[in-house]
Motif scaffolding. Structure first.
Motif, short mmCIF file in Angstrom:
data_model
loop_
_atom_site.label_atom_id
_atom_site.label_comp_id
_atom_site.label_asym_id
_atom_site.label_seq_id
_atom_site.Cartn_x
_atom_site.Cartn_y
_atom_site.Cartn_z
N PRO A 164 0.82 -1.22 0.00
CA PRO A 164 0.00 0.00 0.00
C PRO A 164 0.85 1.27 0.00
O PRO A 164 1.86 1.35 0.69
N ASP A 165 0.44 2.24 -0.81
CA ASP A 165 1.04 3.58 -0.81
C ASP A 165 2.54 3.53 -1.12
O ASP A 165 3.36 4.12 -0.41
N ILE A 166 2.91 2.84 -2.20
CA ILE A 166 4.31 2.80 -2.60
C ILE A 166 4.79 4.20 -2.96
O ILE A 166 4.14 4.92 -3.72
N GLY A 167 5.91 4.58 -2.38
CA GLY A 167 6.57 5.82 -2.77
C GLY A 167 7.83 5.50 -3.55
O GLY A 167 7.89 5.66 -4.77
N GLY A 191 5.58 11.67 0.68
CA GLY A 191 4.51 11.63 -0.32
C GLY A 191 3.16 11.28 0.24
O GLY A 191 2.13 11.79 -0.22
N SER A 192 3.12 10.39 1.27
CA SER A 192 1.84 9.95 1.83
C SER A 192 1.67 10.33 3.29
O SER A 192 0.72 9.91 3.94
N ALA A 193 2.62 11.13 3.80
CA ALA A 193 2.52 11.68 5.16
C ALA A 193 2.48 10.61 6.24
O ALA A 193 1.82 10.76 7.27
N PHE A 194 3.17 9.49 6.03
CA PHE A 194 3.32 8.49 7.09
C PHE A 194 4.35 8.97 8.10
O PHE A 194 5.25 9.74 7.78
N ALA A 221 10.61 11.26 10.50
CA ALA A 221 11.80 11.16 9.66
C ALA A 221 11.64 10.13 8.55
O ALA A 221 10.93 9.13 8.70
N ILE A 222 12.32 10.36 7.43
CA ILE A 222 12.38 9.39 6.35
C ILE A 222 13.29 8.24 6.79
O ILE A 222 14.37 8.45 7.34
N ASP A 223 12.82 7.00 6.53
CA ASP A 223 13.68 5.85 6.82
C ASP A 223 14.56 5.57 5.61
O ASP A 223 14.17 5.76 4.47
N HIS A 224 15.79 5.10 5.87
CA HIS A 224 16.75 4.97 4.77
C HIS A 224 17.30 3.56 4.63
O HIS A 224 16.97 2.87 3.69
N ASN A 225 18.14 3.09 5.54
CA ASN A 225 18.68 1.73 5.47
C ASN A 225 18.43 1.00 6.78
O ASN A 225 18.45 1.61 7.86
#
Length: 252
Positions: A164-167, A191-194, A221-225
């Motif tokens: 769901p909600d692939i960015g 993009g989807s405000a998660f 925060a954006i998750d990265h690795n």
């Protein structure tokens, strides 16, 4: 950089390549392999055998593909994979490290039909996939692609796993029992405000593997690795530091 004394790190050498925002490096034995998104970087092969004497040597540069976003190595099989390699479009190349100083390309020009941002490649030693080399590819807007790459001349896609909600499907890692795959999406927070969302996939049966659930730290925060060890999920996120999740009692 020598970090024997962590409070006094000692810089001693560098390897130049064209400037790029993105570069990646992996090590196999006493060789390092470097790629970047800059045209002309290729794959740099660096001999580290004399590193204790502060000597490193660029053995060769493989010029085609001339630029790649990422590089992954399956140390169990001895194969190197470039991801997001651009010879006109994003492709995935494979190289035998039987002679680590002289990688030899094997298989088709691209092992995958779509762009891969990153990948995890593992050997299965038990169960229905024993003897197989499996490629988990993190394929941007498409989700996770699973390939059987045991026969390099005939890679076979087993499953594409949307969610769901692939960015932008960015990177992931398996639980140590290979039952679950943990994945981060780099663009779903913006993009989807998660809040920081970690995706969990059930991959016990690769032919029917699928998205299962997700969990969050509650941060923005954006998750990265992320990586998994001893049942703990270690996540490096953009603005919330290192987050460690205990998945031992409940891997989902």
């Amino acid at each position: 950089v020598e970090i024997t004394n962590p409070s006094n790190p000692n810089y001693f050498a560098s390897v130049a390549h064209p400037t790029s925002t993105w570069s990646d490096i992996k090590v196999y034995g006493h060789y390092a392999y470097v790629v970047s998104e800059a045209a002309g970087t290729g794959i740099q092969v660096i001999d580290l055998s004399n590193i204790d004497n502060h000597v490193i040597t660029v053995v060769r540069t493989i010029t085609n593909p001339e630029r790649s976003h990422n590089v992954a190595i399956n140390v169990d099989s001895g194969y190197l994979y470039t991801l997001g390699s651009r010879d006109g479009s994003g492709t995935t190349t494979c190289w035998s490290l039987a002679d680590p100083a002289n990688p030899v390309q094997v298989g088709p020009a691209s092992l995958t039909e779509s762009y891969m941002h990153d990948a995890l490649i593992v050997n299965y030693t038990s169960g229905p996939y024993a003897g197989k080399e499996i490629f988990f590819g993190f394929s941007a807007s498409r989700g996770v692609d699973i390939y059987d790459v045991t026969e390099k001349a005939n890679p076979l896609m087993l499953k594409r796993m949307p969610y769901p909600d692939i960015g932008y499907c960015h990177q992931g890692w398996l639980s140590e029992d290979k039952r679950y795959l943990y994945v981060n999406d780099e663009m779903d927070e913006t993009g989807s405000a998660f809040t920081t969302r970690t995706l969990v996939f059930d991959v016990q049966n690769l032919d029917s593997a699928a998205y299962l659930t997700s969990f969050t730290s509650g941060e923005s925060a954006i998750d990265h690795n992320l990586y998994v060890r001893s049942g703990f999920v270690f996540e490096a996120n953009y603005r919330s530091g290192l987050r460690i999740f205990d998945a031992n009692d409940s891997p989902t």
